[in-house]
Design a protein around this motif. Sequence first.
Motif, PDB file in Angstrom:
ATOM      1  N   THR A  22       0.815  -1.203   0.000  1.00  0.00           N
ATOM      2  CA  THR A  22       0.000   0.000   0.000  1.00  0.00           C
ATOM      3  C   THR A  22       0.852   1.257   0.000  1.00  0.00           C
ATOM      4  O   THR A  22       1.913   1.293   0.636  1.00  0.00           O
ATOM      5  CB  THR A  22      -0.915   0.004   1.234  1.00  0.00           C
ATOM      6  N   CYS A  23       0.389   2.256  -0.709  1.00  0.00           N
ATOM      7  CA  CYS A  23       1.060   3.558  -0.755  1.00  0.00           C
ATOM      8  C   CYS A  23      -0.001   4.637  -0.557  1.00  0.00           C
ATOM      9  O   CYS A  23      -1.034   4.629  -1.238  1.00  0.00           O
ATOM     10  CB  CYS A  23       1.757   3.721  -2.108  1.00  0.00           C
ATOM     11  N   ARG A  24       0.247   5.546   0.373  1.00  0.00           N
ATOM     12  CA  ARG A  24      -0.717   6.609   0.653  1.00  0.00           C
ATOM     13  C   ARG A  24      -0.057   7.971   0.457  1.00  0.00           C
ATOM     14  O   ARG A  24       1.038   8.215   0.972  1.00  0.00           O
ATOM     15  CB  ARG A  24      -1.246   6.492   2.073  1.00  0.00           C
ATOM     16  N   ALA A  25      -0.721   8.840  -0.283  1.00  0.00           N
ATOM     17  CA  ALA A  25      -0.232  10.201  -0.514  1.00  0.00           C
ATOM     18  C   ALA A  25      -0.853  11.158   0.501  1.00  0.00           C
ATOM     19  O   ALA A  25      -2.013  10.993   0.885  1.00  0.00           O
ATOM     20  CB  ALA A  25      -0.571  10.652  -1.927  1.00  0.00           C
ATOM     21  N   TYR A  36       8.147   1.124  -8.642  1.00  0.00           N
ATOM     22  CA  TYR A  36       9.459   0.632  -9.062  1.00  0.00           C
ATOM     23  C   TYR A  36       9.840  -0.589  -8.226  1.00  0.00           C
ATOM     24  O   TYR A  36       9.463  -0.703  -7.061  1.00  0.00           O
ATOM     25  CB  TYR A  36      10.541   1.696  -8.859  1.00  0.00           C
ATOM     26  N   GLN A  37      10.645  -1.449  -8.834  1.00  0.00           N
ATOM     27  CA  GLN A  37      11.268  -2.572  -8.135  1.00  0.00           C
ATOM     28  C   GLN A  37      12.763  -2.303  -8.079  1.00  0.00           C
ATOM     29  O   GLN A  37      13.352  -1.851  -9.070  1.00  0.00           O
ATOM     30  CB  GLN A  37      11.010  -3.866  -8.928  1.00  0.00           C
ATOM     31  N   TYR A  86      10.327  -2.450  -3.143  1.00  0.00           N
ATOM     32  CA  TYR A  86       9.390  -1.781  -4.035  1.00  0.00           C
ATOM     33  C   TYR A  86       9.124  -0.373  -3.519  1.00  0.00           C
ATOM     34  O   TYR A  86       8.954  -0.162  -2.306  1.00  0.00           O
ATOM     35  CB  TYR A  86       8.087  -2.574  -4.143  1.00  0.00           C
ATOM     36  N   TYR A  87       9.093   0.592  -4.447  1.00  0.00           N
ATOM     37  CA  TYR A  87       8.889   1.995  -4.091  1.00  0.00           C
ATOM     38  C   TYR A  87       7.786   2.601  -4.947  1.00  0.00           C
ATOM     39  O   TYR A  87       7.713   2.337  -6.157  1.00  0.00           O
ATOM     40  CB  TYR A  87      10.166   2.800  -4.326  1.00  0.00           C
ATOM     41  N   GLY A  99       8.072   6.941  -1.867  1.00  0.00           N
ATOM     42  CA  GLY A  99       7.765   6.322  -0.597  1.00  0.00           C
ATOM     43  C   GLY A  99       9.026   5.738   0.019  1.00  0.00           C
ATOM     44  O   GLY A  99      10.069   5.658  -0.629  1.00  0.00           O
ATOM     45  N   GLY A 100       8.898   5.298   1.274  1.00  0.00           N
ATOM     46  CA  GLY A 100      10.046   4.774   1.997  1.00  0.00           C
ATOM     47  C   GLY A 100      10.421   3.352   1.630  1.00  0.00           C
ATOM     48  O   GLY A 100      11.497   2.877   2.020  1.00  0.00           O
TER      49      GLY A 100
END
Lengths: 106, 126
Positions: A22-25, A36-37, A86-87, A99-100
């Motif tokens: 999950t990625c949250r903005a 990205y990998q 993964y980013y 992301g981190g």
Amino acid sequence: DIQMTQSPSSVSASVGDRVTITCRASQGISTWLAWYQQKPGKAPKYLIYRASSLQSGVPSRFSGSGSGTDFTLTISNLQPEDFASYYCQQTSTSPFTFGGGTKVEI
Amino acid sequence: QVQLVQSGAEVKKPGASVKVSCRASQYTFTFWDINWVRQATGQGPEWMGWMNPKSGNTGYAQKFQGRLTMTRDTSISTAYMELSSLRPEDTAIYYCARAAGHCSGGTCYYYGFDVWGQGTTVTVSS
């Protein structure tokens, strides 16, 4: 600046598993999101753009979804070569923050 | 194949400057923006800035304003990133990357970074 927060920071999985990252903005970015990998000692590899479009040559077991502030990257049928970090990155507004990261481990 | 090839590793003293090159091959250098991204050990990537190789226009992250300069030499399809007043916390791998996207009505939109250089390790230490 738009902050990108990924979860989890790491996940343990096995070959054949389905993994969701999950990625949250911190504010809405429509679908201006890339994934990205990255493998150790290598540059990031472009997987997905516009939140859900697969870059040419990327296996179809990778998929992305989401819009606004919440996004997911799903890897179905995890393969040995998918163990990596993964980013996510927002491309809506400069600075184009990342992301981190999420490390997918065996 | 389409690629970006960067210059070799650098070791610098605090207060010095470093200039990293990024040579493009197998595509038209002036068609796509070049961005620079750095990554400290164990950290996520950090975007530094962009440059339009055709016009030379640049945009830098606020964090690097005054210390960062991006230039290019179109005759040899090469972009450069120079960072000055180096400090130990600038130690990182520096990447150049090509921006995929499109322009419409005078505004350009990035989809992401589709081609990356191999990275240049910059170490800042006394």
